[in-house]
Each structure stands twice: as structure tokens, then as C-alpha cells.
Motif scaffolding. Structure first.
Motif, PDB file in Angstrom:
ATOM      1  N   PHE A   1      36.398  34.739  50.111  1.00  0.00           N
ATOM      2  CA  PHE A   1      36.059  34.624  48.682  1.00  0.00           C
ATOM      3  C   PHE A   1      34.623  34.221  48.296  1.00  0.00           C
ATOM      4  O   PHE A   1      34.170  35.042  47.471  1.00  0.00           O
TER       5      PHE A   1
ATOM      6  N   TYR B   1      36.929  40.292  50.621  1.00  0.00           N
ATOM      7  CA  TYR B   1      38.038  39.561  49.850  1.00  0.00           C
ATOM      8  C   TYR B   1      39.023  40.524  49.168  1.00  0.00           C
ATOM      9  O   TYR B   1      38.544  41.497  48.564  1.00  0.00           O
TER      10      TYR B   1
ATOM     11  N   PRO C   1      32.041  45.894  44.077  1.00  0.00           N
ATOM     12  CA  PRO C   1      33.427  46.243  43.533  1.00  0.00           C
ATOM     13  C   PRO C   1      33.663  47.843  44.270  1.00  0.00           C
ATOM     14  O   PRO C   1      32.697  48.730  44.223  1.00  0.00           O
TER      15      PRO C   1
ATOM     16  N   HIS D   1      43.244  37.212  32.016  1.00  0.00           N
ATOM     17  CA  HIS D   1      42.542  38.233  33.193  1.00  0.00           C
ATOM     18  C   HIS D   1      43.538  39.183  33.551  1.00  0.00           C
ATOM     19  O   HIS D   1      44.715  38.833  33.651  1.00  0.00           O
ATOM     20  N   GLN D   2      43.039  40.279  33.690  1.00  0.00           N
ATOM     21  CA  GLN D   2      43.798  41.511  34.512  1.00  0.00           C
ATOM     22  C   GLN D   2      45.325  41.569  33.941  1.00  0.00           C
ATOM     23  O   GLN D   2      46.247  41.744  34.437  1.00  0.00           O
TER      24      GLN D   2
ATOM     25  N   ARG E   1      43.499  36.846  45.353  1.00  0.00           N
ATOM     26  CA  ARG E   1      43.271  36.626  43.775  1.00  0.00           C
ATOM     27  C   ARG E   1      42.018  36.389  43.544  1.00  0.00           C
ATOM     28  O   ARG E   1      41.358  35.624  44.061  1.00  0.00           O
ATOM     29  N   LYS E   2      41.622  36.716  42.021  1.00  0.00           N
ATOM     30  CA  LYS E   2      40.450  36.478  41.448  1.00  0.00           C
ATOM     31  C   LYS E   2      40.237  34.944  40.980  1.00  0.00           C
ATOM     32  O   LYS E   2      39.354  34.376  40.792  1.00  0.00           O
ATOM     33  N   ASN E   3      41.439  34.537  40.334  1.00  0.00           N
ATOM     34  CA  ASN E   3      41.512  33.356  39.935  1.00  0.00           C
ATOM     35  C   ASN E   3      42.514  32.183  40.655  1.00  0.00           C
ATOM     36  O   ASN E   3      43.736  32.826  40.741  1.00  0.00           O
TER      37      ASN E   3
ATOM     38  N   HIS F   1      30.645  33.439  40.690  1.00  0.00           N
ATOM     39  CA  HIS F   1      31.868  32.556  41.011  1.00  0.00           C
ATOM     40  C   HIS F   1      31.639  31.195  40.051  1.00  0.00           C
ATOM     41  O   HIS F   1      30.434  30.840  39.933  1.00  0.00           O
TER      42      HIS F   1
ATOM     43  N   GLN G   1      34.412  40.187  36.792  1.00  0.00           N
ATOM     44  CA  GLN G   1      35.803  40.344  36.456  1.00  0.00           C
ATOM     45  C   GLN G   1      35.625  39.946  34.963  1.00  0.00           C
ATOM     46  O   GLN G   1      34.831  39.302  34.453  1.00  0.00           O
TER      47      GLN G   1
ATOM     48  N   ARG H   1      36.591  34.152  40.718  1.00  0.00           N
ATOM     49  CA  ARG H   1      35.809  34.927  41.428  1.00  0.00           C
ATOM     50  C   ARG H   1      34.668  35.883  40.309  1.00  0.00           C
ATOM     51  O   ARG H   1      35.311  36.027  39.141  1.00  0.00           O
TER      52      ARG H   1
END
Length: 272
Positions: free
Chosen positions: A162, A105, A169, A45-46, A108-110, A31, A64, A61
Motif C-alpha cells: 500500500f 497493490y 494507475p 468514493h468509487q 482497498r483504497k480506503n 496517501h 482516487q 490511498r
């Protein structure tokens, strides 16, 4: 002036640049809590994009893939300072404060955190630690990281899962995962981890689906995407090689010519 990237101990990261710079680290293992002092960070990202503007705070997070471009603001240098919230530090904090988290969790990752005076004052307090020639003791760094965790929980109690979800994963559909993430320049072990597999399991499943090794498939996929973008979309080779996971232009040109018999520039000229 060359970009400055300094890691102080295991907890604080400071980045400064007077020119637009691509960040080559594309896997986020822990993190990160980041404060944009000046300039902006464009983050990809993503298959999404977000921009961290001056004065904003980002909580990113772990586990990723992400790419970033560091952009100065006029005469002002790009400056960003980050606190690394490692799994070890968070687990120790949870033990010391009797925190348990059964919830996985799913958010969202960000996360861009809203304006908060306490968090900004916190980052200002650690700027004095990142001056050249200064060192940060492990004990002091631990105290300052704990302070960051306490502030996050005070401002956003909903961030508990979070921060304290320590599960691995999920196992993902490997073909879909690779088609979304092939352009990230990262070791195979990171692709394995983010797909929810051990390295051995990843290589086994990969061979069953793609009938080749991950390294060969990634190289060919990136090159075929480059050919498409140059031939069909008239993209400039210099503008795409980093986005496709190649570390330098020379390696990209050599690999491209070996596969297609022509350089990227020659393919582009054929379109005219």
C-alpha cells in the motif's frame, strides 16, 4: 464561525467546522492518514460510502476521486487532523530503510484501522504543532511523518505494498471509467491520470470514443443526469448540484437553463 482548514508545512492538515460542510477537493493526490477528533466525515468514493466516526483512523490511498461531508456532533465542532504521506517522503523512507516492493497493490483504497493506542497517541502528539501562530520546520515534519510510517508498518506489516507501490494507475476502459466518475469536479488532467493515460493520450482516446472533448462531454453528462433526477425522481436542485460536480448553484442554474430552456426549479414544478 467560518470553517477552518489549515495546512501546516507540507505534512499536516487540520480541519474544524461548527456547521455541516462539503469538501470541494475531490482528487486525492497523496496517501492520507486521518484521525477523527470529533464529529464525523462521510466519504463517497468509487460509488461507495464510508463514515469516519469520532476516534477512528483512516488510511486513504493516493490517486482516487473522493467527496466528503464534514458533520459536527451536537455542540461539539467537527475536527479532523491528517498526515500527508507524500510519494517523495515514502521514497526517501524506503531508501533510508532499504525497503523494496515488487508487489503491485491490489487492495482497498480506503482502510479503517482498528483501535490502536500508539496511533492515537501519535496524533495527540502532533496536535500541539497546529496551534495558530506556530510553524513546523521541514526537518521536524519529516521526522513526524517517518514516525507515522514506522507505526503503520509495526501495526500492519501487510501495508507495505500500500505504502511503497509507486507504479502509475493501470490503463482502464475509458468509457466505463468516465461513466463511473463524471460527477467528480476535478481538472481533466486528474481524469487522465486515474484512467492510466497521459493528458494527450486521454484526449485522443476520448475523442475516438465520445466524438467530443472531455470538457463538453462532462458538462452535458452532468446536466442530463440533473434533468433525469429532477424530472423523473423529483429531486430538489439544491440537493444534487454539488453531487453532480457543479461548484455553485448559480452556475448550475445558468448552465441548465441554457441547455434545456427552463431552470431546474421550473422543471421540478412541471412534475406537480
Amino acid at each position: 464561525m467560518k470553517p477552518v482548514i489549515q495546512l501546516f508545512g507540507e505534512s499536516f492538515l487540520y480541519s474544524c467546522s461548527f456547521a455541516q460542510t462539503h469538501a470541494y477537493e475531490q482528487f486525492v493526490p497523496e496517501h492520507v492518514l486521518a484521525y477523527q477528533i470529533s464529529g464525523q466525515t462521510q466519504i463517497y468514493h468509487q460509488q461507495q460510502e464510508m463514515i469516519l466516526e469520532e476516534g477512528q483512523i483512516l488510511l486513504a490511498r493516493k490517486n482516487q476521486f473522493a467527496k466528503s461531508i464534514k458533520i459536527p456532533a451536537g455542540e461539539k465542532a467537527y475536527q479532523c487532523v491528517s498526515v500527508l504521506l507524500t510519494k517523495y517522503q515514502l521514497q526517501q523512507f524506503a531508501l533510508d530503510n532499504v525497503i523494496s516492493c515488487e508487489e503491485r497493490y491490489q487492495g482497498r483504497k480506503n482502510i479503517l484501522l482498528g483501535p490502536d493506542t500508539m496511533l492515537k497517541d501519535y496524533f495527540l502528539s502532533i496536535l500541539s504543532y497546529i496551534e495558530p501562530g506556530k510553524s513546523v520546520s521541514r526537518k521536524l515534519a519529516s521526522v513526524k511523518v517517518d514516525e507515522a510510517i514506522l507505526l503503520l508498518l509495526a501495526i500492519r506489516p501487510d501495508l507495505k505494498s500500500f505504502l511503497f507501490d509507486f507504479s502509475d494507475p493501470y490503463k482502464q476502459d475509458l468509457e466505463e471509467f468516465m461513466l463511473k466518475n463524471f460527477h467528480h469536479n476535478a481538472p481533466i488532467k486528474h481524469f487522465a491520470k486515474l484512467s492510466g493515460r497521459s493528458l494527450t493520450g486521454f484526449k485522443r482516446d476520448f475523442a475516438e470514443i465520445f466524438n467530443t472533448s472531455p470538457g463538453i462531454w462532462l458538462k452535458n453528462k452532468r446536466l442530463s443526469e440533473a434533468y433525469y433526477l429532477i424530472k423523473k425522481k423529483s429531486r430538489n436542485p439544491r440537493d444534487i448540484y454539488l453531487d453532480l460536480g457543479f461548484e455553485n448553484l448559480s452556475h448550475f442554474y445558468t448552465s441548465f437553463k441554457r441547455k434545456y430552456g427552463h431552470t431546474p426549479a421550473e422543471i421540478k414544478l412541471q412534475n406537480k
